[in-house]
Design a protein around this motif. Sequence first.
Motif, short mmCIF file in Angstrom:
data_model
loop_
_atom_site.label_atom_id
_atom_site.label_comp_id
_atom_site.label_asym_id
_atom_site.label_seq_id
_atom_site.Cartn_x
_atom_site.Cartn_y
_atom_site.Cartn_z
N LEU A 17 0.43 -1.65 -0.42
CA LEU A 17 -0.11 0.21 -0.29
C LEU A 17 0.56 1.13 -0.15
N PHE A 18 2.10 0.86 0.86
CA PHE A 18 2.70 2.12 0.62
C PHE A 18 3.03 2.87 -0.49
N THR A 19 3.45 1.25 -1.29
CA THR A 19 3.64 2.45 -3.03
C THR A 19 2.77 2.97 -3.84
N GLN A 20 1.48 3.30 -2.66
CA GLN A 20 -0.04 3.85 -4.12
C GLN A 20 -0.31 4.77 -2.87
N ILE A 21 -0.42 5.49 -1.75
CA ILE A 21 -0.85 6.09 -0.38
C ILE A 21 0.53 6.84 0.23
N LYS A 22 0.26 8.00 0.88
CA LYS A 22 1.79 7.87 2.32
C LYS A 22 0.71 8.01 3.03
N LEU A 23 1.33 7.34 3.61
CA LEU A 23 0.95 7.58 5.64
C LEU A 23 1.82 7.79 6.62
N ALA A 24 1.36 9.00 7.18
CA ALA A 24 2.59 9.52 8.30
C ALA A 24 2.22 8.05 9.42
N LYS A 25 4.37 8.06 10.17
CA LYS A 25 3.81 7.06 11.10
C LYS A 25 3.91 7.95 12.83
N ILE A 26 3.66 7.33 13.62
CA ILE A 26 3.21 8.05 14.90
C ILE A 26 4.43 7.23 15.46
N ASN A 27 5.02 8.74 16.28
CA ASN A 27 6.58 8.23 16.59
C ASN A 27 6.15 7.88 18.49
N LEU A 28 6.00 7.13 18.65
CA LEU A 28 5.70 6.04 20.22
C LEU A 28 7.12 6.56 21.08
N PRO A 29 7.14 6.08 22.05
CA PRO A 29 8.29 6.15 22.80
C PRO A 29 9.42 4.93 22.08
N PRO A 30 10.94 5.44 22.60
CA PRO A 30 11.44 4.67 21.43
C PRO A 30 11.84 3.19 21.98
N TYR A 31 11.99 1.95 21.04
CA TYR A 31 11.81 0.71 21.24
C TYR A 31 13.41 0.51 22.07
N ALA A 32 13.75 -0.03 23.53
CA ALA A 32 14.95 -0.47 23.92
C ALA A 32 14.38 -1.89 24.64
N ILE A 33 15.34 -3.16 24.20
CA ILE A 33 15.50 -4.09 24.68
C ILE A 33 14.78 -4.59 25.78
N GLY A 34 13.56 -5.27 26.01
CA GLY A 34 13.34 -5.22 27.81
C GLY A 34 12.38 -4.21 27.53
N CYS A 35 11.61 -3.45 26.89
CA CYS A 35 10.74 -2.38 27.60
C CYS A 35 9.94 -3.23 27.31
N ASP A 36 9.27 -4.49 26.09
CA ASP A 36 8.20 -5.36 25.96
C ASP A 36 8.39 -6.48 26.55
N ALA A 37 9.01 -7.01 27.78
CA ALA A 37 9.33 -8.31 28.71
C ALA A 37 7.86 -8.34 28.93
N ASP A 38 7.99 -7.04 29.94
CA ASP A 38 6.34 -7.90 30.82
C ASP A 38 4.85 -7.40 29.34
N ALA A 39 4.13 -7.64 28.56
CA ALA A 39 3.72 -7.81 28.19
C ALA A 39 2.12 -6.95 28.79
N ALA A 40 1.82 -7.03 30.40
CA ALA A 40 0.76 -5.52 30.36
C ALA A 40 1.32 -4.36 30.63
N LYS A 41 2.55 -4.75 30.80
CA LYS A 41 3.54 -3.14 31.02
C LYS A 41 4.14 -2.03 29.74
N ILE A 42 3.59 -2.94 28.38
CA ILE A 42 4.69 -2.00 27.89
C ILE A 42 4.15 -0.46 27.58
N ALA A 43 5.16 -0.04 27.27
CA ALA A 43 4.69 1.36 26.82
C ALA A 43 5.45 1.67 26.05
N CYS A 44 6.04 0.91 25.03
CA CYS A 44 7.30 1.66 24.22
C CYS A 44 6.47 0.99 23.00
N ASP A 45 7.28 1.74 21.83
CA ASP A 45 7.08 1.16 20.23
C ASP A 45 7.43 -0.63 20.06
#
Length: 308
Positions: free
Chosen positions: A211-239
């Motif tokens: 779809l990116f070859t046909q229309i333009k979409l802009a990505k939201i800048n979520l809090p940057p991902y860092a290794i381990g920031c998604d270790a606890d699924a219930a507490k995820i607060a990063c990209d």
Amino acid sequence: MRRQLAGVAAALLLLTACSGEQEAPPQTGGTVKIAINGWAGYEASAAVLGRLLEQELGYEVRRVELNEAESWEGLEKGTVDVIVENWGHEAEKKTYIEERKVAVSAGRNGNKGVIGWYVPQWMADRYPDITDWRKLNKYAHLFKTDKSGNFGQLLDGDASYVTNDEALVRNLGLDYKVVYAGSEKALIRAAKLATRRRTPLLMYFYEPQWLFTQIKLAKINLPPYAIGCDADAAKIACDYPPYLLDKIVSRRFADTGGRAYELVRNFTWTNDQQNAVADDMTGGLSADQAARKWIEANKIVWKDWLPA
């Protein structure tokens, strides 16, 4: 004389045997069961791989339509040999590869995956700060729908897709509600409508994606991902993390798949190559027709995937 004739005959037999070994067709046999997950990029990869298994190696290919979780289960049940495009799934890897030992990784497929939140480009142009997650609550009223009630709507795809969105909304304190569209097609339809009609849309989406070859979409800048920031699924607060997508096969297929397994293991291509096939699929060609078109034009790419 008989001894001479016998010697000549033996030599001829030896030459014939040697010649036969060189000219014999590739070993074929059996059926390869490829899981088909519900997005165009995956289907493009599976179509090219399946067509080469049939056309070049003489295997029968059975395409099994399943969601991601069912595909992993199929590796254990024997209903699936190959998952062509795996997006992380560390829990499933632990269960099926490390613990139950019924599956193995067959290496990366070459695609680089990105998951995130997107708005139509016209929204980023009109509201320059909307791509900052900290400003999303300011615009929540724009995204309200009948399904989201008093909250802004964050449109996700199939509930079986890899997603942290409900946790992200909760943990980032966002005035939004996740609503599931149900499929990739529904997400794409929503993105096209929002672009054409200039209506607000905040959506979960991913790359590689034609779809990116046909229309333009802009990505939201979520809090940057860092290794381990998604270790606890219930507490995820990063990209979402960057994904180096890989192939997963059943251990039985890895052990007994022969030339078919070698081709699967060697298969690797780029996001642009996948998008080219997926784009043709959405333009009216069947998956197999799009795969044939790409294969005819790109022998220089896929010839190195074939077993020696």
